[in-house]
Structures are given as C-alpha cells and as structure tokens.
Enzyme design. Structure first.
Site, PDB file in Angstrom:
ATOM      1  N   LYS A 106      62.876 -27.877  79.239  1.00 64.55           N
ATOM      2  CA  LYS A 106      61.861 -26.980  79.803  1.00 64.55           C
ATOM      3  C   LYS A 106      61.545 -25.800  78.894  1.00 64.55           C
ATOM      4  CE  LYS A 106      62.430 -28.537  84.496  1.00 64.55           C
ATOM      5  NZ  LYS A 106      63.379 -29.650  84.251  1.00 64.55           N
TER       6      LYS A 106
HETATM    7  C1  LIG Z   1      63.129 -30.988  84.693  1.00 63.58           C
HETATM    8  C2  LIG Z   1      64.005 -31.995  84.082  1.00 63.58           C
HETATM    9  C3  LIG Z   1      63.676 -33.369  84.104  1.00 63.58           C
HETATM   10  C4  LIG Z   1      62.460 -33.901  84.802  1.00 63.58           C
HETATM   11  O1  LIG Z   1      61.233 -33.541  84.181  1.00 63.58           O
HETATM   12  P1  LIG Z   1      59.878 -33.633  85.017  1.00 63.58           P
HETATM   13  O2  LIG Z   1      58.831 -33.050  84.131  1.00 63.58           O
HETATM   14  O3  LIG Z   1      60.108 -32.778  86.239  1.00 63.58           O
HETATM   15  O4  LIG Z   1      59.639 -35.041  85.357  1.00 63.58           O
HETATM   16  C5  LIG Z   1      64.541 -34.251  83.485  1.00 63.58           C
HETATM   17  N1  LIG Z   1      65.686 -33.831  82.901  1.00 63.58           N
HETATM   18  C6  LIG Z   1      66.027 -32.529  82.849  1.00 63.58           C
HETATM   19  C7  LIG Z   1      67.309 -32.139  82.210  1.00 63.58           C
HETATM   20  C8  LIG Z   1      65.204 -31.566  83.427  1.00 63.58           C
HETATM   21  O5  LIG Z   1      65.567 -30.277  83.388  1.00 63.58           O
END
Ligand SMILES: *Cc1c(COP(=O)(O)O)cnc(C)c1O
Length: 486
Positions: A106
């Site tokens: 993120k």
């Molecule tokens: C948020 C997240 C996801 C999922 O991503 P999306 O964009 O919500 O589908 C997968 N793995 C980790 C470690 C995350 O923090």
C-alpha cells in the site's frame, strides 16, 4: 478528462476533483469517461519514476506538475530507486511491492496520494483542512499514517480493532510520529471500526464534522482513484524488467497473479492492460474468504457468509469495493445496471451479473483460492525449492498461480505480486518453516532473520524500542466524539 460515478453519468468532475472527493455523491466510485492512451513502447524504456509520472499523469491529467509530485512522493522512501523490483525465482517472477516505508504494498499508492490530494486542494482553492478517516485491519493504517505524516493542511485519524491486528502492526501504528496524526483502538472487530467511520461520514454536514469544526472529511482507502492510478505503474515496470532480461520480446503476453482483497490491486492490472500493456490473464487469488473465486467462476456475488480469520488478514474481506468499477467497465459503462446490482447487494446481500458480462469477465480473469494450511505449506516449499522467503499473502498468490498453470496449461511467463514483507507476519511465516512457536512476535523476527538470512527491513527492526504515542482504546460508539476532540 472527466470522471463520473459508476452509478450515474449525471455529475461529471475533473480528475483533480475526483481525487479530492474520493467517493461520488451517489455513493458510486469515480470512473473516467474515457480511458486515456499512452505510448507504451516509450513508457517501457523509462525509469520507474518517469514511468509513474507518465501513467498517473495520463489517468489524472488535471493535476499539474506530475513529474515533480512523483519525485517528491518516492525519492528516498523506498529501499531501491526502482521502487518495485522483480525477482526471478526460477519458477515464477515475484514483483516485490513491499520495499517502501512501512513494508506493505500500500506504500506505493499511499506515498503518492498525499501529493495528489494536496495539489488538487491547492488547484481547487480549498481553504479548509482535510481530515482523513481510516478504519484498518492493519496495513492501510500504517501506510496512510506514514504517507500523511506532517503534510500541511491534512490531518489523519486511524481506527483499528483492539486485539485485531498483529503485534507488529500495532507497534507500527501506535509509535507513529507527526503533529497531524491520531491513532485509536476500538473495542470491536474491523467491521465495527469501519461502520463507525461510515457513521461519522453520515453525521457530517456538507462534508464537514458537526459542531462547526470544518475539516473536509476524506478517506485513504482504495475507493479513491488517486490510490488506484499509482498502482498501474508496477505492472509496466515488471513487464519492462522481463524485456530487459530477454525473458520476453515486445508484444509477448505476460500473466499476473494478484493476492486480492478489495480488488484495487488487480483492477490496476486490468487498467494497465487497457492502456496497452500486453497482459494475458489476470489471476485473482483469495484465501478461505473465497467470495471472488465464486463470483468470477459463476457470476454470482454472495456476501451472506461468515468472515473467516486467516493468516493473510489483509485479504479477509467480504465486500470488495473496487469490483464495482469492474462491473462498470465490463457492462460497457451501463451505470443503471451497476446501480441496480449495488442496490441488490445492499438490500439482499447477493447479485448475479448477466451471462455476457460473466463471460467477458472470464476472458480477462481467472480465479482461485488457497486455505491457511496450503499457504503455510507453500511458504515452506518456496523457501526450500526456490530459496525465496515470502509472506502469507504472497504465498496465497503463488499457490493459486500454480493451480492456474496446472488447470489451464498456460505456460506464459507468470508474475506473482508480492504484497507484504514476511516480517510483517513473523508468527505465521516462522510457524510455516519450523512448526508451532512459543516466542514473542519480535523474537520471532530475529529468529526468522537468523534462519533465512533475509534482513529485517529497517522500519520494522527498531519497533520494539520506539515510544508508544497512541495508546487510547475506546468503545465503538465513542468514535465521533474522539474525532470531534482532535
Ligand atoms: C491490501 C492488501 C492486499 C489486497 O489488495 P487489494 O487492492 O485490496 O485487493 C493484499 N495483500 C496485502 C498484504 C495487503 O495489504
């Protein structure tokens, strides 16, 4: 370039306003009236930051000085200048998205969002402060706090479920520094925290908190197009890497497997394809919460089921918000249909898409899931056979990528997106390698490093010694009060 809601074309706003507002007034998500075009060949020649400026600039053309914003967002924040390196493991190529300031994928978007938001705010002449409210199950909270720390004109408040995040994740959040940040635990689960945030938005008057404190409320989760656009870049970056290594020649299709929760990450991959990147299949990987697997295979989305707690908690989700954008695109822009399906989901908890739409979706996407036991085995196997240490979310992706190849016989190059550092989930990862653990989570980090030789990321290594600054725990009905007293 104009954006409108997934649920109606009535209100059109430019891309700067879409980033500022986050959500469209009718509750839909902002989508571009027309997808932009970019010069793919030129883009693939560039370094990651120039690539990002070109792609984000094409998606959000009304935000000025994109090149500048990108450099401000990323310079010095990631472990490497290329931001998101790829690793050839001998089997799949792993796209490492966790080399940023909080070791979560993120970071790629949440380093950029503050730049986009403050630029849009200036361009629109908005005088009030922005107050970002976020409920988190762990990763988003820390990445958002780090991204918005000491950004002028913006405050941020993060709520997490008391006892509902890993010890490492809690330590990351409660030690957060900055004059404009607040963090608070809520007695309840993630849904309670999320509902509490929604209630604060509902209590707002004209987008401001009640009681005359006019901070414009906004959110940092992936419903905001400003979070989605920066994620398109790393698909191009991965493709460019494969080209450079001679693994493919220009035009060859590459498959991507994406550990999926809110459907933001994988949708960015689909947008990359629409911008002209030669993408084959997008493989959607889920854990035991396999609602998306079912949807992509059958066309029925049914949220009437319990949420399972898994070792890949960032994917423990029942309502994937960004799927609404996919429904919009896959219906050929039929906003009335999207509004109708979302209404059904709200009222009845289930909807089914028309047959042609289901077929269109399965042309582009393939879906599978993997439970905790299989993810755990995969961590062990990948470490043994490929000498690559992956986290629980990445292991889920890896296992589903294997099922995809086995079931379809499609042997095009496969890139597995790696969404978190293994050190964010040391208990599950170490247990996968050595069996049941009795150590404390921080001791497990050290043990994991000792065993694998993979270094603990700097941002996680000193956590235990850092001062706890945000130790508050409140009842779930006190969240509005908490925010009003900030
Ligand atoms: C948020 C997240 C996801 C999922 O991503 P999306 O964009 O919500 O589908 C997968 N793995 C980790 C470690 C995350 O923090």
């Amino acid at each position: 370039m104009l954006y409108h809601s997934t649920r109606s074309v009535d209100t059109k706003v430019d891309s700067a306003q879409a980033v500022l507002s986050g959500l469209a007034p009718d509750g839909g998500l902002y989508v571009p009236q027309q997808l932009p075009t970019i010069d793919v060949a030129a883009c693939l020649q560039e370094d990651t930051m120039s690539m990002a400026a070109r792609i984000i600039g094409a998606m959000l053309p009304d935000i000025e000085n994109m090149d500048d914003l990108v450099r401000k967002a990323y310079t010095g924040k990631f472990q490497t200048e290329e931001l998101t390196p790829t690793v050839d493991t001998g089997k799949f190529t792993v796209l490492e998205l966790f080399r940023g300031p909080t070791s979560a994928f993120k970071d790629v978007a949440l380093c950029m969002l503050p730049q986009l938001l403050t630029k849009a705010k200036t361009q629109k002449g908005m005088a009030e402060d922005i107050l970002i409210l976020t409920a988190t199950s762990g990763d988003t909270g820390k990445a958002a706090l780090a991204g918005f720390q000491d950004v002028a004109g913006v405050k941020i408040c993060v709520f997490y479920p008391d006892g509902g995040v890993s010890k490492v994740q809690r330590a990351q959040m409660v030690t957060q520094e900055g004059s404009n940040v607040a963090v608070c635990a809520v007695k309840g689960n993630f849904d309670d925290a999320q509902t509490g945030v929604k209630n604060i938005f509902a209590a707002a008057e004209n987008g401001c908190l009640p009681g005359g404190n006019c901070s414009r409320l906004s959110t940092a989760n992936s419903i905001n197009i400003g979070r989605l656009a920066p994620q398109i870049t790393y698909y191009f970056k991965a493709y460019a890497d494969l080209l450079k290594r001679g693994r493919i020649t220009m035009g060859d299709k590459v498959n991507f497997c994406v550990p999926t929760g809110n459907f933001g990450d994988i949708l960015a991959g689909w947008l990359a394809k629409k911008l002209g990147l030669p993408v084959g299949k997008l493989v959607c990987a889920s854990n035991a919460n396999n609602i998306l697997t079912e949807f992509i295979r059958t066309g029925t989305y049914d949220r009437r089921r319990p949420l399972h707690k898994t070792i890949s908690p960032s994917m423990d989700i029942l309502v994937s918000s960004n799927l609404e954008r996919l429904l919009f695109f896959m219906s050929g822009g039929d906003t009335a249909l999207v509004a109708q399906l979302m209404g059904k989901l709200n009222r009845e908890g289930v909807y089914t898409v028309p047959e042609e739409m289901k077929d269109a979706i399965s042309q582009e996407f393939w879906a599978g899931f993997c439970d905790d036991a299989q993810a755990s085995k995969t961590i062990e196997k990948v470490f043994k056979e490929q000498n690559y240490l992956c986290d629980t979310h990445t292991a889920t992706g890896w296992a589903v990528a294997e099922s995809y190849v086995a079931e379809t016989g499609d042997h095009r190059p496969m890139v597995v997106l790696s969404t978190a550092s293994p050190y964010k989930f040391p208990a599950a990862v170490l247990t996968a390698l050595e069996g049941e653990q009795t150590l404390d989570e921080f001791a497990m980090m050290d043990r994991l490093q000792e065993k694998t030789g993979v270094p603990i990321p700097q941002n996680l290594s000193g956590l235990q010694e850092k001062k706890e600054r945000h130790t508050g725990v409140i009842e779930k009905d006190k969240m509005l009060e908490f925010v009003m007293n900030l």
